[in-house]
Every structure is written in C-alpha cells, then in structure tokens.
Design an enzyme around this catalytic site. Structure first.
Site, PDB file in Angstrom:
ATOM      1  CG  MET A 132      38.997  48.721  45.145  1.00 21.30           C
ATOM      2  SD  MET A 132      37.597  49.634  44.465  1.00 21.30           S
ATOM      3  CE  MET A 132      36.500  49.645  45.890  1.00 21.30           C
TER       4      MET A 132
ATOM      5  CE1 TYR B 289      44.242  45.938  39.346  1.00 22.12           C
ATOM      6  CE2 TYR B 289      44.208  43.643  40.030  1.00 22.12           C
ATOM      7  CZ  TYR B 289      44.883  44.841  39.903  1.00 22.12           C
ATOM      8  OH  TYR B 289      46.178  44.945  40.322  1.00 22.12           O
TER       9      TYR B 289
ATOM     10  CB  ALA C 153      42.103  53.611  43.232  1.00 22.36           C
ATOM     11  CE  LYS C 154      48.200  46.040  42.899  1.00 22.53           C
ATOM     12  NZ  LYS C 154      47.662  45.085  41.919  1.00 22.53           N
ATOM     13  CB  VAL C 155      43.867  51.644  38.355  1.00 25.39           C
ATOM     14  CG1 VAL C 155      42.751  52.017  39.327  1.00 25.39           C
ATOM     15  CG2 VAL C 155      44.826  52.819  38.157  1.00 25.39           C
TER      16      VAL C 155
END
Length: 263
Positions: free
Chosen positions: A143, A146, A176-178
């Site tokens: 995901m 953002y 999780a890409k944050v």
C-alpha cells in the site's frame, strides 16, 4: 498465504522497490534531468541490479517491457494511479485488475490509498477488492499509504505517518510505503503502529548521496524493512553505483561512509 519473507519481492527479509510509475503520476517533467530515463527500457535495465527486489510500474509499461525482463526483474503491478493533470480532491483510478496483473506475471501488487481524502471511502472499498483478489493469487500487497486531502495541513507529521502505517495494517496490506516522518524515533513509532505489516520508506525527490543514504540508514535502524525509491536512483547518472550503496545500507546495514565508498 505466502509469507513476506518467502515472497519474490523480499531478499533476506528486506525490500528495495524501484518505482517507475512517475510518467503517469507526475508526467515527463521527472525525466528531464536524465533524458534517457524517458525510455522505460533504461529503467528496466537499472532494475536488473541485485539490490532491486521489484520494479513498480503501471499496466502499459508492464505489458510493453516485462516479457523481455521476466527472468531478471520481479514485477510489482501498480494497480491505480492518476495523472498530475487531475485537479480534484486526491483520488486514484484503478487501471488494471489483479487477475490481469497475475496473467501478465506480477509478483506483487501495489495500490495507492489517500487516507483523509474526501474519496477515502471509495478508495478503501477498491483496495478491499484488490487485496482479496491478491490473496487468491498469493500475491503480496504493497500500500502506497499517503494521507492527503483538504483536511490535512501536514502530511509528514509523525502522528499522521504512524496513522498511515496503521491504516495499511488494518486494511490488510503486507507492506506499507510511507513518507519518512523526519527522525528515527517517529519512524520507529510508525513501524510499531504497523504491527506485522512491514514498513518501507518512500524515496521522494532527489537529494545528495550522503543525505539520502543517511535518511535510509536512519529508517532501517528504526525498524523499516527497506525502501521504495524512484527519482533518487534513476535520476542519477550513476544509478547502478548508487544502488551498490543502497544495497550496503539496506541489506548489510553498513555505515553511510562504507556505503558511499561503494558508489
């Protein structure tokens, strides 16, 4: 269900996702500093580096190039995305199905979620369909979490980034890409908030070699499982050399000085 550690997009429990969905999200402006990157084949060649655990692209780029690289690159199918021409409240159209991504040969799927947008409910429902379809195909789910929208004044605030990481867990993402929240303690808080969901740092705009490697090291030391990076790799003249440095920091957990010596 395939575990994160056993998935094709992981290496020794870490990931380095090379992102190349910028042509849709940002337009050709991102290729101007290094004009040859306008040609997707240039970045597919970069993605064959051992440090890269997967390449994230949109449907058309996958269809056109993945058949020539399937033996050397793990495909992360970025399912949704919207052009920078869109001027409304943050949203992202679903551009291909999980079933079709699996048919093309995807090793994982990626999906943007704009928590806080007026379109959050619709996007969460779209994510649910994608996540459940991905489970049927045994594909890991990343995901792009953002938080964004008219109600958010600071999308890098530590509490907001931790919420983004937690939202990825709650909705069923494996990774999780944050955005980096500014310091290791805040990154550690986001990692803790995500529980078993792995957290990776988003690369963002290009910075100096030392500055970027230092930030990546801080994120790894704080418990991040790796990095999802685009411009900070393929906007460099020596992309392969910079990947050598990132490989040292992410997989070997070396010092920044040692990583710089390998570039």
């Amino acid at each position: 269900m395939l575990s994160f550690e056993d998935s094709p997009i992981a290496r020794d429990g870490k990931v380095l996702i090379l992102a190349y969905d910028h042509g849709l999200e940002h337009g050709p402006v991102d290729f101007e500093d290094v004009p040859e990157t306008m040609d997707p084949e240039t970045v597919w060649d970069v993605a064959t580096h051992d440090a890269v655990s997967s390449l994230a692209v949109q449907k058309g780029v996958a269809e056109a190039y993945y058949p020539s690289y399937e033996d050397d690159v793990n495909l992360l199918a970025k399912l949704n995305g919207t052009s920078n021409l869109w001027m409304g409240e943050p949203d992202s159209s679903v551009n291909w199905s999980v079933d079709y991504a699996a048919e093309v040969g995807a090793d994982a799927i990626g999906f943007t979620m704009y928590g806080g947008s007026n379109n959050e409910i619709e996007m969460a429902e779209e994510f649910r369909k994608a996540q459940e379809a991905a489970r049927e195909h045994d594909l890991p789910v990343v995901m792009w979490s953002y938080p964004r929208g008219q109600g958010l004044k600071n999308d890098k605030k530590p509490g907001t980034i931790a919420y983004a990481a937690r939202q990825a867990l709650e909705l069923g993402a494996d990774i999780a890409k944050v955005k980096y929240p500014g310091n290791p303690d805040s990154m550690s808080h986001a990692v803790n908030a995500a529980g078993p969901t792995k957290v990776v740092m988003s690369g963002g705009s290009k910075t100096s070699d030392r500055e970027f490697l230092s930030t990546v090291k801080d994120a790894i030391d704080a418990g991040a499982a790796g990095l999802a990076v685009g411009r900070n790799v393929w906007q460099r003249e020596n992309a392969a050399g910079f990947l050598d440095g990132l490989e040292a920091v992410i997989y070997e957990e070396t010092t920044v000085d040692e990583a710089l010596s390998r570039i």
